[in-house]
Design a protein around this motif. Structure first.
Motif, PDB file in Angstrom:
ATOM      1  N   ALA A  44       0.828  -1.209   0.000  1.00  0.00           N
ATOM      2  CA  ALA A  44       0.000   0.000   0.000  1.00  0.00           C
ATOM      3  C   ALA A  44       0.862   1.259   0.000  1.00  0.00           C
ATOM      4  N   GLY A  45       1.992   1.237   0.720  1.00  0.00           N
ATOM      5  CA  GLY A  45       2.870   2.395   0.738  1.00  0.00           C
ATOM      6  C   GLY A  45       3.455   2.704  -0.629  1.00  0.00           C
ATOM      7  N   VAL A  79       1.407  10.628  -3.100  1.00  0.00           N
ATOM      8  CA  VAL A  79       1.195  10.962  -1.689  1.00  0.00           C
ATOM      9  C   VAL A  79       2.553  11.171  -1.018  1.00  0.00           C
ATOM     10  N   PRO A  80       2.734  12.228  -0.215  1.00  0.00           N
ATOM     11  CA  PRO A  80       4.025  12.496   0.432  1.00  0.00           C
ATOM     12  C   PRO A  80       4.420  11.394   1.420  1.00  0.00           C
ATOM     13  N   ALA A 100       9.702   1.173   6.577  1.00  0.00           N
ATOM     14  CA  ALA A 100       8.741   2.194   6.153  1.00  0.00           C
ATOM     15  C   ALA A 100       9.303   3.082   5.048  1.00  0.00           C
ATOM     16  N   ILE A 101      10.533   3.548   5.228  1.00  0.00           N
ATOM     17  CA  ILE A 101      11.106   4.547   4.323  1.00  0.00           C
ATOM     18  C   ILE A 101      11.938   3.909   3.219  1.00  0.00           C
ATOM     19  N   LEU A 142       6.134   7.768  12.826  1.00  0.00           N
ATOM     20  CA  LEU A 142       6.911   9.003  12.912  1.00  0.00           C
ATOM     21  C   LEU A 142       7.998   9.097  11.845  1.00  0.00           C
ATOM     22  N   SER A 143       8.318   7.978  11.187  1.00  0.00           N
ATOM     23  CA  SER A 143       9.485   7.942  10.305  1.00  0.00           C
ATOM     24  C   SER A 143       9.392   8.916   9.137  1.00  0.00           C
ATOM     25  N   GLY A 144       8.205   9.093   8.573  1.00  0.00           N
ATOM     26  CA  GLY A 144       8.061  10.005   7.434  1.00  0.00           C
ATOM     27  C   GLY A 144       8.348  11.444   7.813  1.00  0.00           C
TER      28      GLY A 144
END
Length: 430
Positions: free
Chosen positions: A33-34, A42-43, A248-249, A383-385
């Motif tokens: 999904a990310g 999406v940012p 995540a990143i 919080l990583s973004g």
């Protein structure tokens, strides 16, 4: 306990597909999904914030597990959640065509998350209730393999397909197709499970007034009475600090433009490097770490496992500094990080098993410990973004490496034994 004729079939007819479907919705929500949202503009901070919050379903699933335990048929509970997940994934695909797709997409992914987390409880219950202790031991090694086989299918298959289709039918059409395919796989296997799953039934005890709340309260109270609980909670929460941020990143960094510090890979290239090479490296690390820990003992192996979990994150820092363009170099760096993740992850699993060993509610306490672990994952991912946007990719990945320092400090006081931990529930969710 009553069983049907399906219980006499080989577990191979249902265990493999059951745990594949434990993994598929998990990875569709937490990774695929990310990448889809990244392709749709999406940012990063919005992607990680909202997909991170979706992970709360896995954090809080122990709270509703006593209610699901009342279902007399684990089989039909499993099939119901598989069907719900398939429907929700289909609706995610349809929502991409809406003008304000983001809100609808996140809401539907939340449904997938809740269905998937509930499915974890039901399928683990079916596995435990149906198989003997010897059978559970024989098949235990396949659970993680099938779970991560779903990652290989999702990241190494569907993401590569999405990249191929993006240039032919557009971004929306490509990702809608991918989510429909994932839904179709879930639906087909759910239909297969109508035949394949054993209908193992246990007498469901009707809850007396306050019994559910009273038992759950006692489980939680007794968990916090275990010696060294706060030190253990700190370790479990912080253990995945670096890895959760990289998960995540990392894929977004690979895909982001070189002008903003990313590597500029196409969607299919991300699928090959992160989904295929990375997943295979993770599986290799997981297998080898089991032998390594058994040979050395958990107490002596722990520092090496923590090093393996965190030092390879330097690969992403170095990629952010030098911005390599060769896919094989990027894939090798990603594989090094995921191998370390697979190798080191066993440390927290074995520690949690050892920590709850001998407690009155051992299985429930292990579930609570995994909930704490999932909470740490959610917090750092969410919080990583924002952290990445504030620091840029280079400084972000350097901060990720430094986030391991508190874990090494905690090792100084962490009580760890060398003996074998007690068996826990077979939940394969990482």
């Amino acid at each position: 306990m009553g069983t049907t004729a399906a219980a006499t079939r080989s577990p191979a007819t249902w265990v493999l597909s059951l745990y594949f479907l434990q993994g598929l919705p998990f990875f569709m929500v937490n990774v695929v999904a990310g990448l889809m949202l990244k392709s749709m503009g999406v940012p990063n901070e919005e992607i990680t914030r909202w997909t991170g919050l979706l992970g709360l379903a896995w954090v809080f699933k122990p709270l509703w597990s006593p209610i699901l335990e009342l279902a007399p048929s684990k089989k039909w509970l499993v099939i119901a959640f598989q069907g719900l997940g398939a429907v929700a994934l289909t609706l995610v695909a349809l929502s991409l065509h809406l003008p304000h797709f983001f809100v609808a997409c996140i809401a539907l992914l939340a449904v997938v998350s809740i269905a998937s987390a509930s499915h974890d409880i039901a399928c683990d219950g079916l596995y435990i209730a149906t198989l003997s202790a010897k059978q559970r031991a024989i098949w235990a090694g396949w659970l993680g393999a099938c779970f991560n086989g779903a990652k290989l299918f999702a990241m190494g298959g569907l993401v590569i397909l999405a990249g191929y289709l993006e240039g032919r039918i557009g971004v929306i059409g490509a990702w809608a197709t991918v989510f429909v395919l994932a839904a179709a796989v879930m639906g087909i296997l759910a239909a297969y499970h109508v035949w394949a799953l054993p209908d193992t039934r246990e007498a469901a005890t009707a809850p007396t007034e306050g019994s559910l709340g009273g038992t759950l309260g006692e489980v939680i109270r007794s968990f916090f009475q275990i010696k060294g609980v706060w030190l253990a909670i700190a370790f479990i929460l912080l253990f995945r600090a670096g890895e959760s941020q990289v998960q995540a990143i990392g894929p977004l960094f690979l895909k982001d433009a070189t002008a903003v510090g990313g590597l500029g890979l196409g969607t299919s290239e991300v699928g090959w490097s992160y989904g295929t090479a990375g997943t295979l490296a993770f599986l290799a690390g997981s297998v080898l770490s089991g032998y390594f820990t058994a040979w050395l003992g958990l107490r002596r192996a722990m520092v090496w496992l923590v090093l393996a979990m965190n030092v390879p994150n330097l690969a992403f820092y170095l990629m952010a500094v030098f911005q390599p363009s060769a896919l094989w170099v990027i894939s090798a760096a990603v594989s090094l990080e995921t191998f370390g993740y697979g190798f080191g992850f066993v440390a927290v699993i074995l520690f949690m098993m050892q920590f709850v060993e001998g407690s009155k509610y051992q299985t429930a306490h292990y579930a609570l410990a995994t909930g704490v672990m999932a909470l740490g994952y959610v917090l750092f991912k969410t919080l990583s973004g924002d952290v990445q946007q504030a620091l840029g990719y280079q400084n972000f990945f350097l901060a990720v490496v430094l986030s391991a320092v508190p874990v090494f400090v905690l090792l100084r006081w962490l009580p760890i034994r060398d003996e074998q931990p007690a068996a826990a529930t077979p939940d394969a969710t990482p």
